[in-house]
Scaffold this motif. Sequence first.
Motif, PDB file in Angstrom:
ATOM      1  N   THR A   1      23.771   8.693   2.679  1.00 50.41           N
ATOM      2  CA  THR A   1      24.592   9.348   1.660  1.00 50.41           C
ATOM      3  C   THR A   1      26.051   9.391   2.104  1.00 50.41           C
ATOM      4  O   THR A   1      26.961   9.135   1.315  1.00 50.41           O
ATOM      5  CB  THR A   1      24.070  10.775   1.388  1.00 50.41           C
ATOM      6  N   VAL A   2      26.248   9.685   3.390  1.00 47.38           N
ATOM      7  CA  VAL A   2      27.616   9.682   3.930  1.00 47.38           C
ATOM      8  C   VAL A   2      28.240   8.292   3.786  1.00 47.38           C
ATOM      9  O   VAL A   2      29.437   8.151   3.498  1.00 47.38           O
ATOM     10  CB  VAL A   2      27.607  10.116   5.417  1.00 47.38           C
ATOM     11  N   LEU A   3      27.419   7.260   3.944  1.00 49.42           N
ATOM     12  CA  LEU A   3      27.922   5.883   3.836  1.00 49.42           C
ATOM     13  C   LEU A   3      28.102   5.432   2.388  1.00 49.42           C
ATOM     14  O   LEU A   3      28.550   4.323   2.143  1.00 49.42           O
ATOM     15  CB  LEU A   3      26.974   4.914   4.552  1.00 49.42           C
ATOM     16  N   GLY A   4      27.691   6.275   1.428  1.00 52.80           N
ATOM     17  CA  GLY A   4      27.981   5.960   0.029  1.00 52.80           C
ATOM     18  C   GLY A   4      26.798   5.561  -0.815  1.00 52.80           C
ATOM     19  O   GLY A   4      26.971   5.218  -1.985  1.00 52.80           O
ATOM     20  N   LEU A   5      25.587   5.572  -0.261  1.00 50.93           N
ATOM     21  CA  LEU A   5      24.428   5.266  -1.103  1.00 50.93           C
ATOM     22  C   LEU A   5      24.078   6.516  -1.914  1.00 50.93           C
ATOM     23  O   LEU A   5      23.847   7.576  -1.332  1.00 50.93           O
ATOM     24  CB  LEU A   5      23.225   4.843  -0.258  1.00 50.93           C
ATOM     25  N   PRO A   6      24.020   6.386  -3.235  1.00 46.86           N
ATOM     26  CA  PRO A   6      23.820   7.588  -4.069  1.00 46.86           C
ATOM     27  C   PRO A   6      22.339   7.936  -4.258  1.00 46.86           C
ATOM     28  O   PRO A   6      21.465   7.098  -4.059  1.00 46.86           O
ATOM     29  CB  PRO A   6      24.426   7.154  -5.406  1.00 46.86           C
ATOM     30  N   GLY A   7      22.106   9.181  -4.672  1.00 46.09           N
ATOM     31  CA  GLY A   7      20.800   9.611  -5.156  1.00 46.09           C
ATOM     32  C   GLY A   7      19.701   9.717  -4.123  1.00 46.09           C
ATOM     33  O   GLY A   7      18.529   9.634  -4.466  1.00 46.09           O
ATOM     34  N   LEU A   8      20.031   9.891  -2.852  1.00 47.57           N
ATOM     35  CA  LEU A   8      18.988   9.957  -1.828  1.00 47.57           C
ATOM     36  C   LEU A   8      18.584  11.386  -1.477  1.00 47.57           C
ATOM     37  O   LEU A   8      17.450  11.638  -1.084  1.00 47.57           O
ATOM     38  CB  LEU A   8      19.448   9.238  -0.552  1.00 47.57           C
ATOM     39  N   LEU A   9      19.518  12.302  -1.599  1.00 53.31           N
ATOM     40  CA  LEU A   9      19.208  13.696  -1.238  1.00 53.31           C
ATOM     41  C   LEU A   9      18.708  14.437  -2.471  1.00 53.31           C
ATOM     42  O   LEU A   9      19.469  15.072  -3.197  1.00 53.31           O
ATOM     43  CB  LEU A   9      20.448  14.376  -0.652  1.00 53.31           C
ATOM     44  N   HIS A  10      17.442  14.304  -2.737  1.00 56.32           N
ATOM     45  CA  HIS A  10      16.828  14.995  -3.873  1.00 56.32           C
ATOM     46  C   HIS A  10      15.466  15.526  -3.428  1.00 56.32           C
ATOM     47  O   HIS A  10      14.993  15.176  -2.330  1.00 56.32           O
ATOM     48  CB  HIS A  10      16.702  14.057  -5.070  1.00 56.32           C
ATOM     49  N   PRO A  11      14.805  16.340  -4.245  1.00 56.33           N
ATOM     50  CA  PRO A  11      13.541  16.946  -3.797  1.00 56.33           C
ATOM     51  C   PRO A  11      12.479  15.930  -3.388  1.00 56.33           C
ATOM     52  O   PRO A  11      11.631  16.216  -2.535  1.00 56.33           O
ATOM     53  CB  PRO A  11      13.092  17.741  -5.034  1.00 56.33           C
ATOM     54  N   HIS A  12      12.529  14.735  -3.981  1.00 56.27           N
ATOM     55  CA  HIS A  12      11.539  13.713  -3.634  1.00 56.27           C
ATOM     56  C   HIS A  12      11.622  13.322  -2.156  1.00 56.27           C
ATOM     57  O   HIS A  12      10.648  12.819  -1.582  1.00 56.27           O
ATOM     58  CB  HIS A  12      11.785  12.488  -4.531  1.00 56.27           C
ATOM     59  N   LEU A  13      12.784  13.567  -1.554  1.00 56.96           N
ATOM     60  CA  LEU A  13      12.979  13.226  -0.144  1.00 56.96           C
ATOM     61  C   LEU A  13      11.971  13.968   0.739  1.00 56.96           C
ATOM     62  O   LEU A  13      11.463  13.407   1.725  1.00 56.96           O
ATOM     63  CB  LEU A  13      14.409  13.570   0.279  1.00 56.96           C
ATOM     64  N   ALA A  14      11.658  15.207   0.373  1.00 56.64           N
ATOM     65  CA  ALA A  14      10.685  15.983   1.165  1.00 56.64           C
ATOM     66  C   ALA A  14       9.319  15.312   1.124  1.00 56.64           C
ATOM     67  O   ALA A  14       8.600  15.262   2.137  1.00 56.64           O
ATOM     68  CB  ALA A  14      10.599  17.400   0.617  1.00 56.64           C
ATOM     69  N   LEU A  15       8.968  14.769  -0.052  1.00 57.35           N
ATOM     70  CA  LEU A  15       7.686  14.084  -0.176  1.00 57.35           C
ATOM     71  C   LEU A  15       7.673  12.808   0.662  1.00 57.35           C
ATOM     72  O   LEU A  15       6.680  12.494   1.335  1.00 57.35           O
ATOM     73  CB  LEU A  15       7.431  13.756  -1.657  1.00 57.35           C
ATOM     74  N   ILE A  16       8.791  12.074   0.619  1.00 59.01           N
ATOM     75  CA  ILE A  16       8.885  10.846   1.426  1.00 59.01           C
ATOM     76  C   ILE A  16       8.712  11.187   2.907  1.00 59.01           C
ATOM     77  O   ILE A  16       7.929  10.564   3.624  1.00 59.01           O
ATOM     78  CB  ILE A  16      10.241  10.142   1.195  1.00 59.01           C
TER      79      ILE A  16
ATOM     80  N   GLY B   1       7.313  13.760   4.189  1.00 57.93           N
ATOM     81  CA  GLY B   1       5.948  14.238   4.433  1.00 57.93           C
ATOM     82  C   GLY B   1       4.952  13.092   4.565  1.00 57.93           C
ATOM     83  O   GLY B   1       4.140  13.064   5.497  1.00 57.93           O
ATOM     84  N   VAL B   2       5.027  12.133   3.629  1.00 61.40           N
ATOM     85  CA  VAL B   2       4.076  11.007   3.668  1.00 61.40           C
ATOM     86  C   VAL B   2       4.285  10.174   4.926  1.00 61.40           C
ATOM     87  O   VAL B   2       3.321   9.815   5.623  1.00 61.40           O
ATOM     88  CB  VAL B   2       4.237  10.131   2.395  1.00 61.40           C
ATOM     89  N   VAL B   3       5.540   9.880   5.237  1.00 61.30           N
ATOM     90  CA  VAL B   3       5.833   9.083   6.433  1.00 61.30           C
ATOM     91  C   VAL B   3       5.328   9.823   7.679  1.00 61.30           C
ATOM     92  O   VAL B   3       4.705   9.220   8.571  1.00 61.30           O
ATOM     93  CB  VAL B   3       7.352   8.802   6.542  1.00 61.30           C
TER      94      VAL B   3
ATOM     95  N   LEU C   1       0.857  -1.189   0.000  1.00 59.66           N
ATOM     96  CA  LEU C   1       0.000   0.000   0.000  1.00 59.66           C
ATOM     97  C   LEU C   1       0.891   1.235   0.000  1.00 59.66           C
ATOM     98  O   LEU C   1       1.381   1.653   1.034  1.00 59.66           O
ATOM     99  CB  LEU C   1      -0.883  -0.016   1.255  1.00 59.66           C
ATOM    100  N   ARG C   2       1.095   1.788  -1.165  1.00 59.37           N
ATOM    101  CA  ARG C   2       2.018   2.911  -1.278  1.00 59.37           C
ATOM    102  C   ARG C   2       1.265   4.158  -1.697  1.00 59.37           C
ATOM    103  O   ARG C   2       0.330   4.090  -2.473  1.00 59.37           O
ATOM    104  CB  ARG C   2       3.108   2.592  -2.300  1.00 59.37           C
ATOM    105  N   ILE C   3       1.713   5.270  -1.184  1.00 62.82           N
ATOM    106  CA  ILE C   3       1.108   6.545  -1.524  1.00 62.82           C
ATOM    107  C   ILE C   3       2.104   7.278  -2.405  1.00 62.82           C
ATOM    108  O   ILE C   3       3.168   7.675  -1.933  1.00 62.82           O
ATOM    109  CB  ILE C   3       0.782   7.349  -0.246  1.00 62.82           C
ATOM    110  N   ASP C   4       1.748   7.408  -3.681  1.00 58.69           N
ATOM    111  CA  ASP C   4       2.657   8.006  -4.658  1.00 58.69           C
ATOM    112  C   ASP C   4       4.021   7.287  -4.630  1.00 58.69           C
ATOM    113  O   ASP C   4       5.076   7.912  -4.695  1.00 58.69           O
ATOM    114  CB  ASP C   4       2.829   9.499  -4.383  1.00 58.69           C
TER     115      ASP C   4
END
Lengths: 178, 313
Positions: free
Chosen positions: A122-137, A139-141, A28-31
């Motif tokens: 991101t500090v640990l090396g996972l790429p692409g997490l700090l983007h505008p979509h993060l605000a939506l994530i 917010g939904v959570v 059950l995902r929201i957007d």
Amino acid sequence: MNLESHWLRGAAVLAIIFILQDAVLNGLRIDGIRPDLLLGLGLVAALVAGPELGAVSAFIAATVGDLLVNTPFGLSSLVACIVAFLVGSIQQALSPTQRWSIPVLTGAGSAVGVVTWAALATVLGLPGLLHPHLALIAGVVAVVNVAVSLPMARALRWAFVAATRPTATSPAPRGLAG
Amino acid sequence: MSVARRSTRSRFTLVVLILLSLTFITLDLRGGGPIPSLRGKVRDAFAPIQSAVSSLTSPVTDFFQGVFDYQELRDDNTRLRAQLAAASAQQIEDQYLEQTNKDLTDLLKLDFVGDIPTVAARVIAGSGSNFQLTIVIDRGEDAGVLQGMPVVAGTGLVGRVIATSASQSTVLLLTDPSASVGVQFAPTPAIGVATGQGTGRQLSVTLIDPNAPVTVGTVAVTSGLAGSPYPSGIPVGTVTSAVMDAGVQARDVTLAPVVDVSRLSYVDVLISTAQTPSTHPTPTTLPPGNVSAAAAASSPTPSPTPSPAPSRR
């Protein structure tokens, strides 16, 4: 009532939330965003039972949740226990406890937790997490956790507070906030 | 006095929890510890409960998912009706293109999926995290599925296996920001590296030669360069834009994945021998203008220990 039963009750609440999270909310995902009840559980535990027990609950819940994903193991528990401790401490500073504090602090803690997780990942090396979509994530959570915070608080009071309420025959255990 | 003591104890507890978390993170990032096998055992143990509860709650979940996705479903419906009308008109042209495609495939000697043994799997869960685009499939090591194996669906590439247990595997979708795959823009020799950009976003392509003749509508397939875990010729996406950025002498090329990875029910795992030891996707840095980098970007990290040969099912 057996005073030690608070751990059993807490485990029961955790198991129910865990099954809800993984078997029900995963589909059950929201957007495209999945709610994070395990994070909410730790935060509400901190608000209901104090920062120490909240941090422990958040740590356990996040560690269990981390077992079913492939993100760095321990990162969720690190973030969850710190944020839970912080919101629990803020709640304790609010004297007397405000009615609105549980939903508001749960929402704020959830958003902070999500953003902190992404930053540390991101500090640990996972790429692409700090983007505008993060605000939506975030917010939904936060919104979903706000929505479930009061029933969750009721369940956690049943687990941690009601079970440890002193009776005529047995004293309350040390360190559990009421 | 009592409050101060309690506060000190609370802080001590927090420090212990932080140290425990840091220990877990260190153990996991170093790899090879007990955590991957623990995760696999927990997944296997929880699978029956997950399946049972999902079956019980799926009508309710589907209902609410339909509510949340109503606008998207409506848009899909409109789009699909338009596509159906267009498809009818283009049927004859499609037959011609099919023959042309076959000829070009033969010409390029593309190794398509047909020669590779596959394991069919059902998608049983989406990602458990908002920060990693994965799916969980109901086939694992018992079925010969190993880390690093490519996963395809009916029309093209889905991703690759990043974690396995006895009965389940986790597949990193090609739309995940840490996923990259070497691509070729058939029938031209132009190659590049396609990288995921996150949920609902198109793939971004770094071209090895910025002046390569890549146009909108071109289909990108896996390049299959040496060391790549992906066989050549698997459709990855269709070029939706190819704009020259004059400032940096590079082209911004984007691909629409041929597979809608958000709505997968069944997939095929290609039983190839390429494997990767890490359950975490490693960040990719790609030096521009280097052909070997395209292969490296889509290659798994070399395994420090020999892995068992996959069985054909």
